[in-house]
Enzyme design. Structure first.
Site, PDB file in Angstrom:
ATOM      1  N   SER A 141       0.829  -1.203   0.000  1.00  0.00           N
ATOM      2  CA  SER A 141       0.000   0.000   0.000  1.00  0.00           C
ATOM      3  C   SER A 141       0.866   1.257   0.000  1.00  0.00           C
ATOM      4  CB  SER A 141      -0.978  -0.052   1.183  1.00  0.00           C
ATOM      5  OG  SER A 141      -1.971   0.925   1.051  1.00  0.00           O
ATOM      6  N   HIS A 165      -7.677  -5.524  -0.240  1.00  0.00           N
ATOM      7  CA  HIS A 165      -6.450  -4.799   0.123  1.00  0.00           C
ATOM      8  C   HIS A 165      -5.780  -5.402   1.355  1.00  0.00           C
ATOM      9  CE1 HIS A 165      -3.706  -1.517  -0.287  1.00  0.00           C
ATOM     10  NE2 HIS A 165      -4.045  -0.924   0.845  1.00  0.00           N
ATOM     11  N   ASP A 204      -0.053  -4.280  -3.831  1.00  0.00           N
ATOM     12  CA  ASP A 204      -1.261  -3.445  -3.845  1.00  0.00           C
ATOM     13  C   ASP A 204      -0.909  -1.983  -3.554  1.00  0.00           C
ATOM     14  OD1 ASP A 204      -3.815  -4.004  -4.651  1.00  0.00           O
ATOM     15  OD2 ASP A 204      -4.632  -4.275  -2.650  1.00  0.00           O
TER      16      ASP A 204
END
Length: 400
Positions: free
Chosen positions: A244, A322, A267
């Site tokens: 992330s 996620h 991600d």
């Protein structure tokens, strides 16, 4: 901590040939110092124990702040749900020397901290890597800490002789900083991103000192013998991995320091990056995405890093969300996991195995490792029923 409501839940054990140890390192004691959890191949030992997955209640408080829920209530809930779980590694276990280990610096996501990606980091260590999972001090972690010098009034109040300099330090907690009302997000996130990359580079500098035999002072005074890591690392084979915000941190770090030979962005949240740095990223890069998190604008920014001459790859894991990359996905039952968006439709162990194996194959290819990770080369191209080559997101031509 915590009641055991786990049933069969738990962080999956690492699958590589080496048992895994872990220890914490902080140097220097201030907020500008380096702080990370180290995962490494360790010796078989009966004495070592596995540490709590969440080190102490202040981290639960930080998670509550990040999620904007009441600390007192959430501490009880978090402690009940997660307090009994252990990390899949042995605390301060002796290092196992078996040739020089390649090095990975790992960067956590927004609202996370150094222990929350232990399934990924322990797997890498079990396969022969030394992994430093950085705890960022840019106020993007849900919680972290450092130490400050005791004030004169505090020293006087204690009225106890200090046995060492460490005794005169006071622990200070630093919690997640939420965006202020009306505040523009990009300047904050871009500033945090630059600090995060600097902290990844600083962690590598500290490992380089340890590897060269320079005596280090670990403020945390663990039982681990740091001298055993002298000449243990292959500093020609270094990679950055992150999730992330940590995925964006990987890209910024590669741009800033060519000692990092390649990167894996799990991600990635591309928003904090300044696009003008993209042409300066010269190392191979692998995007491993979830099916449910990505959107056209984010993917189009990843596509701007495409290159005809530098290896850039992207795959998407079907049925993932996620939060399929941090450990939370293994630690909740189906209905709570899906309610809190910690679980997708796919079995979380299948998803993390695909991610880890594809990562290992990519690292072997671009770090020049003499391992058997190339058995998973097809995964890099999305060759599996649970993978999509590239992305599941439809991009309009105008967004590319």
């Amino acid at each position: 901590m915590g009641n055991n409501c786990s049933n069969h839940l738990g962080i999956p054990p690492a699958k590589g040939p080496n048992p895994v140890g872990c220890t914490d390192f902080m140097m220097d004691h201030t907020a500008r110092g380096s702080f990370f959890r180290l995962y490494y191949p360790c010796q078989e030992t009966e004495k070592a124990e596995k540490p709590d997955w969440v080190p102490c209640k202040e981290y639960f408080n930080g998670l509550a702040d990040f999620m904007k829920i009441n600390r007192t209530l959430s501490e009880r809930i978090f402690n009940y749900l997660f307090g009994s779980f252990k990390a899949p590694a042995y605390l301060d276990a002796p290092f196992k020397s078996n040739g020089k280990c390649p090095v990975v610096i790992f960067s956590h996501g927004l609202g996370a901290f150094r222990t929350l990606y232990s399934a990924i980091c322990a797997e890498l260590a079990s396969q022969g890597f030394i992994v430093a999972s950085v705890e960022h001090r840019d106020q993007s972690a849900s919680a972290t800490f450092y130490f400050r010098e005791e004030t004169a009034s505090e020293t006087a109040k204690d009225n106890v002789p200090k046995a060492s300099a460490r005794d005169s330090l006071v622990k200070e907690w630093m919690y997640y900083r939420a965006l202020q009302h009306g505040e523009s997000e990009f300047p904050l996130r871009n500033k945090q991103l630059k600090q995060r990359a600097d902290e990844c580079i600083l962690a590598l500098e500290k490992l380089t000192e340890i590897n060269s035999g320079i005596e280090v002072h670990n403020v945390l005074q663990t039982q681990f013998d740091w001298t055993t890591l002298e000449n243990s690392m292959d500093l020609c084979r270094i990679a950055a991995i992150g999730h992330s915000f940590g995925g964006a941190t990987v890209i910024e770090t590669l741009c800033k320091d060519v000692k990092f030979k390649c990167g894996v962005a799990l991600d990635a949240w591309m928003f904090p990056l300044d696009e003008e740095i993209f042409p300066r990223v010269r190392q191979p890069l692998f995007f491993i995405n979830s099916e449910k998190f990505q959107w056209a604008g984010n993917i189009s920014r990843m596509k701007k890093l495409d290159s005809a001459v530098i290896h850039r790859k992207m795959i998407t894991i079907r049925g993932t969300v996620h939060q399929s990359f941090p450990d939370f996905t293994f630690l909740t039952g189906n209905w709570i996991g899906k309610l809190m968006k910690l679980k997708g439709e796919i079995d979380p162990e299948i998803a993390i195995d695909l991610s880890n194996r594809a990562t290992l194959a990519f690292l072997q290819r671009h770090l020049g490792l003499q391992k058997n990770f190339n058995q998973w080369d097809p995964l890099i191209d999305g060759a599996d029923e649970n993978l999509i080559q590239g992305t599941n997101i439809t991009l309009l031509q105008s967004s590319i």
